[in-house]
Structure formats: C-alpha cells, structure tokens
Design a protein around this motif. Structure first.
Motif, PDB file in Angstrom:
ATOM      1  N   ILE A 191      34.510  25.559 -11.434  1.00 17.53           N
ATOM      2  CA  ILE A 191      33.995  26.887 -11.777  1.00 17.53           C
ATOM      3  C   ILE A 191      34.473  27.295 -13.161  1.00 17.53           C
ATOM      4  N   ASP A 192      35.744  27.046 -13.447  1.00 12.04           N
ATOM      5  CA  ASP A 192      36.308  27.420 -14.746  1.00 12.04           C
ATOM      6  C   ASP A 192      35.627  26.654 -15.878  1.00 12.04           C
ATOM      7  N   ARG A 193      35.426  25.355 -15.700  1.00 14.47           N
ATOM      8  CA  ARG A 193      34.765  24.551 -16.738  1.00 14.47           C
ATOM      9  C   ARG A 193      33.355  25.057 -17.014  1.00 14.47           C
ATOM     10  N   ALA A 194      32.630  25.325 -15.934  1.00 18.08           N
ATOM     11  CA  ALA A 194      31.251  25.788 -16.100  1.00 18.08           C
ATOM     12  C   ALA A 194      31.211  27.138 -16.811  1.00 18.08           C
ATOM     13  N   TRP A 195      32.126  28.023 -16.432  1.00 19.69           N
ATOM     14  CA  TRP A 195      32.141  29.347 -17.064  1.00 19.69           C
ATOM     15  C   TRP A 195      32.458  29.246 -18.547  1.00 19.69           C
ATOM     16  N   ARG A 196      33.452  28.441 -18.883  1.00 21.97           N
ATOM     17  CA  ARG A 196      33.820  28.293 -20.291  1.00 21.97           C
ATOM     18  C   ARG A 196      32.688  27.651 -21.100  1.00 21.97           C
ATOM     19  N   ALA A 197      31.928  26.804 -20.463  1.00 24.24           N
ATOM     20  CA  ALA A 197      30.841  26.110 -21.164  1.00 24.24           C
ATOM     21  C   ALA A 197      29.653  27.021 -21.450  1.00 24.24           C
ATOM     22  N   VAL A 198      29.275  27.857 -20.487  1.00 24.96           N
ATOM     23  CA  VAL A 198      28.037  28.628 -20.663  1.00 24.96           C
ATOM     24  C   VAL A 198      28.182  30.134 -20.424  1.00 24.96           C
ATOM     25  N   GLY A 199      29.263  30.556 -19.782  1.00 22.04           N
ATOM     26  CA  GLY A 199      29.324  31.960 -19.361  1.00 22.04           C
ATOM     27  C   GLY A 199      30.277  32.841 -20.130  1.00 22.04           C
ATOM     28  N   SER A 200      31.016  32.302 -21.074  1.00 24.19           N
ATOM     29  CA  SER A 200      32.083  33.088 -21.704  1.00 24.19           C
ATOM     30  C   SER A 200      31.568  34.295 -22.477  1.00 24.19           C
ATOM     31  N   GLY A 201      30.315  34.269 -22.876  1.00 30.84           N
ATOM     32  CA  GLY A 201      29.760  35.411 -23.605  1.00 30.84           C
ATOM     33  C   GLY A 201      29.019  36.406 -22.732  1.00 30.84           C
TER      34      GLY A 201
END
Length: 292
Positions: A277-287
């Motif tokens: 979940i953390d990897r996916a969020w950092r890849a596409v969701g951080s903004g």
C-alpha cells in the motif's frame, strides 16, 4: 471482546470500531431497523456512536432508541450551520446546534461535538472556538472537536483549540494520515470513510456516485488485497493506521456491523500488505488531497 482504546488525552475510551449513524437517519430505514442496529451495536461492545445534525432522523432516533442506555456509549455529533434563525457559522448557530443535539439525543451532555466541515476562513476568526470553550465550561459538551480534511484540518490541529478531530482515512485517502495526524498525538482521532465508500462494488466507473473518486484512485493504485475480502482489507488498514483511535463505518444493517467488528478483530494487515500500500501510494497518490 471489542478492543477499547484511550481517545487521545481526552479521558474518554472508545471501541476501535464505532457506528457511523448517518444511514440510520434516512427515511427509508424503518424505526425497527434503526432500533435493531443501535441496540445491537451496544450489545456487540461498540462504545462510540457518531452522528450529525445534518443526518436526517439520526439524532432523534438515537435519543428515542438509546435514551435509556445513554450511559453505555460515547456520543459524537457534528454541527454549526443550518440552524433556523441563526446565520451559518455564527456563535448563535453553534450554540443552537449543541442545544438541538442535546434535546434530540435526550442527553445531558454531548461527549464530543465537532464543527462540521467549517471553512478555513471562519476557523481563523476564532469566535466559534470561543463558543465551544464556553459550552465545555458549562458542561454542555465534553470535548470540542473539528471534522474536516486538508488545510482546514491542518489549521484546526495546529491551532491547539480542539481536543478531537474526525477526518477521512482509508487505503485511497491518505493525505490527512500522512500530513496531519502525527502532529498532535494528544488529540482524539475518529477515522471516517474507513472502507473508502466500497468502490470495489462497481465493475465500471460509477459516474455520479459518491464512490466515483475512490474508484478512480483504486484503479490507479492497483492494490492487491492479499486474498482478503476488500472490505476487510480496507478496514484493517484504517483501524490500525498510526494515530487512529476508532474507525466509523456507516451502516443501517447489523450484519454489516458484525462483519466490521470481526474484521477489526483480526488485527493489523500483514507487513507485506502495508508495504505494498505504501509503495503504491508513494508512486501515484502522494499528490492527492483528501476527499471532502
């Protein structure tokens, strides 16, 4: 036994799963159905019920069906606008909201009262916080809180004027979790929308649905629920997210609440799932900002 947690430094304890009582306020829900889920929640060990002045019949039904059991649960409600005869977001409308909630819920005190999505420019005035302070001093409310997201939430937390917050935290909505929750560990924290409005129900984009934004985000995140039911995967993420004390999933069905309690009882997600979940969020969701 449903786990109970200290609610920040408020002196209150709450169950890790609370009942979001918005749906029981809908006119399509019968009185018998409302009574079943409200009483059933307490029988299952739920000690937090969250509602709002804007949730239709919810406050009235809580008072009608749980008035005799009022000492068995923490009552959380929200308001501040929509009071007849008072300008929205005025001291009079906040006090009117509190008085209305006390009357409808048949309570001598509201345990937690939140300003419900109060705009940032109004929060900056400070007069509504002064009104809440007076209500606490008068014994009308126990804890003054703010319910909202993004910059208004950050301002409310940093102001030091509130003892609790209610905000969006889920697998597809992590701005508040990553940017705000750690700032004030003394605050009580209720996570709303813990199962992200269940967008996995829809094969295609649910255009116009309240689940549409989260559906879009889950497509981009491409998460793997690790063989778990999606609702359990999402709920366990939120219940055990750092800084969260309780998660409220709205329902008017006792069976749904039972499933939520059982899922939370299985503990945190495995480390590998959390890392994914953390990897996916950092890849596409951080903004992505929090959904409002």
């Amino acid at each position: 036994m449903l786990e109970q947690r200290p609610f920040g430094n408020t002196g209150i304890e709450v169950s890790v799963v609370g009942l979001g009582a918005g749906q029981i306020g809908e006119s399509e829900v019968t009185e018998a159905e409302a009574a079943e889920v409200l009483n059933g929640a307490l029988d299952l060990g739920v000690t937090l019920i969250d509602t709002a002045a804007s949730y239709g019949l919810s406050e009235d039904r809580i008072g009608r069906h749980l008035g005799r059991r009022r000492d068995e649960f923490v009552l959380s409600t929200k308001g501040g606008a929509g009071i007849n005869g008072q300008p929205d977001w005025s001291p009079g409308s906040v006090l009117g909201s509190i008085e209305q909630s006390l009357r409808l819920t048949r309570s001598e005190r509201i345990d937690i009262f939140y300003l419900h999505s109060c705009p940032l420019d109004i929060l900056r005035r400070g007069d509504l916080q002064d009104t809440l302070d007076r209500a606490v001093a008068a014994g009308k409310i126990g804890v003054a809180g703010y319910s909202g997201d993004n910059e208004p939430l950050a301002f409310a937390v940093d102001s030091g004027r509130f003892g609790a917050i209610e905000t969006s935290v889920n697998i597809a909505d992590q701005w508040n979790l990553r940017n705000v929750l750690g700032r004030r560990p003394d605050l009580g924290v209720i996570a709303k929308r813990p199962i992200a409005n269940a967008p996995w129900r829809f094969v295609e984009r649910p255009t116009g649905s309240y689940a549409e934004l989260y559906w879009e985000r889950l497509q981009a995140l491409a998460l793997d629920p690790e063989g778990l039911d999606w609702a359990e995967f999402a709920l366990r993420f939120t219940v055990y997210a750092p800084g969260v004390h309780t998660a409220i999933a709205g329902t008017a069905k006792l069976a749904h609440l039972r499933r939520n309690i059982a899922a939370a009882g299985r503990g945190p997600l495995p480390a590998a799932a959390l890392e994914g979940i953390d990897r996916a969020w950092r890849a596409v969701g951080s903004g992505w900002p929090a959904s409002t």
